[in-house]
Design an enzyme around this catalytic site. Structure first.
Site, short mmCIF file in Angstrom:
data_model
loop_
_atom_site.label_atom_id
_atom_site.label_comp_id
_atom_site.label_asym_id
_atom_site.label_seq_id
_atom_site.Cartn_x
_atom_site.Cartn_y
_atom_site.Cartn_z
N ILE A 1 0.65 -1.21 0.08
CA ILE A 1 -0.20 -0.12 -0.04
C ILE A 1 0.90 1.23 0.09
O ILE A 1 0.26 2.34 0.04
CB ILE A 1 -1.13 0.03 1.06
CG1 ILE A 1 -0.29 -0.08 2.70
CG2 ILE A 1 -2.01 -0.86 0.90
CD1 ILE A 1 -1.14 0.06 3.73
N GLY A 2 2.15 1.04 0.04
CA GLY A 2 3.10 2.31 0.15
C GLY A 2 4.55 1.99 0.16
O GLY A 2 4.93 0.86 0.23
N LYS B 1 5.56 -2.65 8.09
CA LYS B 1 6.52 -1.94 7.24
C LYS B 1 7.86 -2.58 7.45
O LYS B 1 8.46 -3.01 8.53
CB LYS B 1 6.76 -0.50 8.20
CG LYS B 1 7.54 0.55 7.43
CD LYS B 1 7.75 1.90 8.24
CE LYS B 1 8.82 2.68 7.65
NZ LYS B 1 8.79 3.79 8.39
N ASP C 1 10.12 15.03 10.96
CA ASP C 1 9.72 14.56 9.26
C ASP C 1 8.20 14.77 9.14
O ASP C 1 7.48 13.86 8.71
CB ASP C 1 9.94 13.29 8.97
CG ASP C 1 10.03 12.98 7.64
OD1 ASP C 1 10.14 13.71 6.77
OD2 ASP C 1 10.05 11.83 7.02
N GLY D 1 11.46 2.10 3.06
CA GLY D 1 10.84 0.85 3.34
C GLY D 1 9.74 0.77 2.58
O GLY D 1 9.11 1.60 1.84
#
Length: 605
Positions: free
Chosen positions: A13-14, A56, A156, A19
């Site tokens: 999904i990402g 992740k 971040d 990662g």
């Protein structure tokens, strides 16, 4: 490996520089140990819960930043347990694999909804301000030290790291670059040898000097505020998203200028070049709250939140549904409304019209109807309470009509002859207001309703008639093809048989004539012959014979010959496409004839 199908692309999904993230389903126990659901007997694990999770998988980079980020996230999230910070369920550190298991946040990242995207929903201005305030509170939480948690500088903050749950509440994720500050030195500046973060969001002073403090997160948040503001404004004015017209700003969140000014001002302050000139998160929160308050106090703000509408309709329950159209459903409900005079909130009973946003017609009909309701305000046209244009939904909220729709009473003898005449007068007045262009009376602004019928007429507690269902309305100089295409729409019988391809103001007059005949005969439109048939057969008929042959049995005794002759004459008059002003006058004459005949009866008694 089992839960992600060996880290299959179908589960991904990402992906970022450090990662890849996968969606999976695991059993999570109270101790946070996780197993794929197909490997355990759920009945033997009472303390385990099925969870959809985000997994992740961190890259093993040459510069060791992957491992540093892995360890940093474990440290930060173990110290930072908060409902609006993404929860860490567990981890895996074996065979050179570094894996973190988080709660899954269902609506993805804020970045997905800004700028060019293929998401089926767009965030409006009111929602974006609330999300901005949510983020500000989360950052303040990170920056505040407590006995359980030191000060955390995220390093971040960016839209990709702001996640939105199923209620569109913001959560902060990705703590791989985060730094801890000593609890008794939370205001001090850290000097770092390695600059970390995402370049577009990076504090310029930190980038050039290595000096890091809480104001570095403030700068990054300022970039996010501008992304939100510019992305939202684009959604409101982009002609590829919605047909451009003067109501775009209102329809997409009721944009208020004071609100926008306050929001943009604090965003600019967050982007000051030096850390010392930037505001604290406490000040940012205060200004964002002012922006939201300005929005709520805007006189032009008619936006009602989707959450309030879902509560009012019990999440669009079938039990609350009162009517269905081809492209919409209507519901009864109660909406909380602010009473500014009494400084408190109360509920208002309303009608909620939910358009089918998945069809091509639904959103366009929503825009048409709300535009007409905003421009044409009249006591005999249904009043607009508000609207909702959130999460792909297109919803209009009307004033409540206690006595429902007129078509319920066509064959109901409790609706008297006098009430029927008064209702017909109300409809004729509302239609005349539309046709003459509202309060301005400018001919080029006149409207065709396009769907006059007894089912489009609402009746309030005092039996006043209100014209509704304005989704097919159009300017009279721009006739449109007739859009009804089935009995289920309830419009057959009201359509002028001589104008099957196009509708005009004369088409509305014909439909009004049919409605008058319904009220007189007690028969529904689809049971009636065309008006020309009644003109040929009964045009010269004696009023007494007309009452005996055509009038509704339930009210025959109430109808005087004089009022019958006048109202029936108006119905035929409408069929001949005459002007609406004469129609109102003749209907009022029919009412006076009925009142006069009753006076005579009382005198004789």
């Amino acid at each position: 490996m089992s839960a992600t199908n060996n880290f299959s692309e179908t589960c991904r999904i990402g992906k970022g520089g450090y990662g890849t993230v996968y969606k999976a389903v695991l059993l999570i126990c109270d101790g946070n140990n996780a197993s794929p659901i197909d490997e355990v007997n759920k009945e033997e694990l009472p303390n385990r819960h099925i969870n959809t999770v985000a997994i992740k998988r961190i890259f093993d980079r040459v510069d060791n930043q992957g491992e540093h980020g892995f360890l940093s996230e474990i440290e930060m999230l173990s110290k930072c347990k908060h409902q609006n910070v993404v929860s860490l369920f567990g981890l895996c550190y074996e065979e050179n694999e570094m894996v973190l298991i988080y709660e899954y946040v269902s609506n993805g990242s804020l970045e997905d909804y800004l700028g060019d995207n293929d998401k089926p929903v767009n965030l409006n201005w009111a929602q974006c301000m609330q999300i901005s305030l949510d983020i500000a509170h989360r950052i303040k939480y990170l920056h505040t030290s407590t006995k359980d948690k030191p000060t955390i500088i995220h390093r971040d903050i960016k839209s990709a790291n702001i996640l939105l749950d199923n209620n569109w509440v913001a959560k902060i994720g990705d703590f791989g670059f985060s730094k801890l500050n000593n609890t008794n030195q939370q205001s001090r500046t850290l000097v770092t040898s390695t600059i970390a973060g995402t370049s577009l969001y990076l504090d310029p002073e930190y980038s050039s000097t290595g000096k890091l403090n809480k104001k570095s997160d403030v700068y990054s948040f300022g970039v996010v505020l501008f992304e939100i503001m510019c992305g939202t404004l684009k959604e409101m004015v982009d002609p590829n998203i919605i047909e451009a017209d003067e109501n775009n700003f209102m329809l997409y969140g009721g944009l208020n200028q004071d609100s926008l000014d306050t929001y943009s001002r604090i965003a600019y302050q967050c982007l000051e070049e030096t850390q010392a000139k930037r505001p604290t998160m406490e000040v940012v929160i205060e200004e964002l709250e002012k922006a939201i308050l300005s929005q709520k106090n805007s006189k032009d703000n008619l936006h009602i939140s989707l959450g309030d509408i879902k509560l009012a309709t019990e999440n669009f329950s079938d039990d609350k549904c009162i009517k269905k159209g081809r492209y919409w459903k209507q519901y009864d409900g109660e909406i909380p409304r602010a009473d500014t005079s009494a400084n408190h909130e109360h509920t208002s009973t309303v009608i909620v019209k939910r358009f089918d946003s998945m069809s091509e017609e639904g959103p366009q009909r929503f825009l048409t109807e709300i535009k007409v309701l905003v421009e044409f305000k009249h006591k005999n046209i249904v009043s607009l309470v508000g609207y909702c244009a959130e999460m792909g939904e297109r919803i209009i909220v009307y004033e409540h009509a206690l006595n429902g729709r007129l078509n319920k009473y066509v064959q109901d003898a409790s609706l008297t002859w006098m009430q029927r005449i008064n209702i017909c007068i109300d409809v004729a007045r509302g239609l005349a207001f539309l046709q003459r262009g509202g309060v301005t009376g400018e001919d080029d602004q006149g409207m065709i309703h396009g769907d006059i019928k007894s089912g489009s007429i609402l009746l309030d507690a005092e039996w006043n008639a209100k014209i509704s269902n304005l989704e097919l309305a159009s300017s009279k100089w721009k006739p449109e093809k007739w859009k009804h295409d089935g009995d289920d729409y309830g419009s057959l019988g009201f359509l002028d048989p001589t104008r099957e391809d196009y509708i005009t103001q004369e088409s509305d007059m014909y439909s009004l004539g049919v409605l008058l005949l319904e009220m007189f005969s007690g028969r529904f439109a689809w049971e009636l012959e065309p008006l020309s048939f009644y003109k040929d057969k009964y045009g010269r008929c004696d009023p007494t014979d007309l009452i005996n042959q055509v009038a509704f049995d339930g009210i025959k005794e109430q109808i005087s010959a004089n009022s019958c002759e006048k109202l029936f004459g108006v119905a035929l008059y409408c069929g001949a496409y005459k002007g609406n002003r004469a129609v109102i006058e003749k209907l009022e004459e029919a009412l006076q004839a009925h009142i006069g005949s009753n006076r005579v009866k009382i005198t004789r008694t």
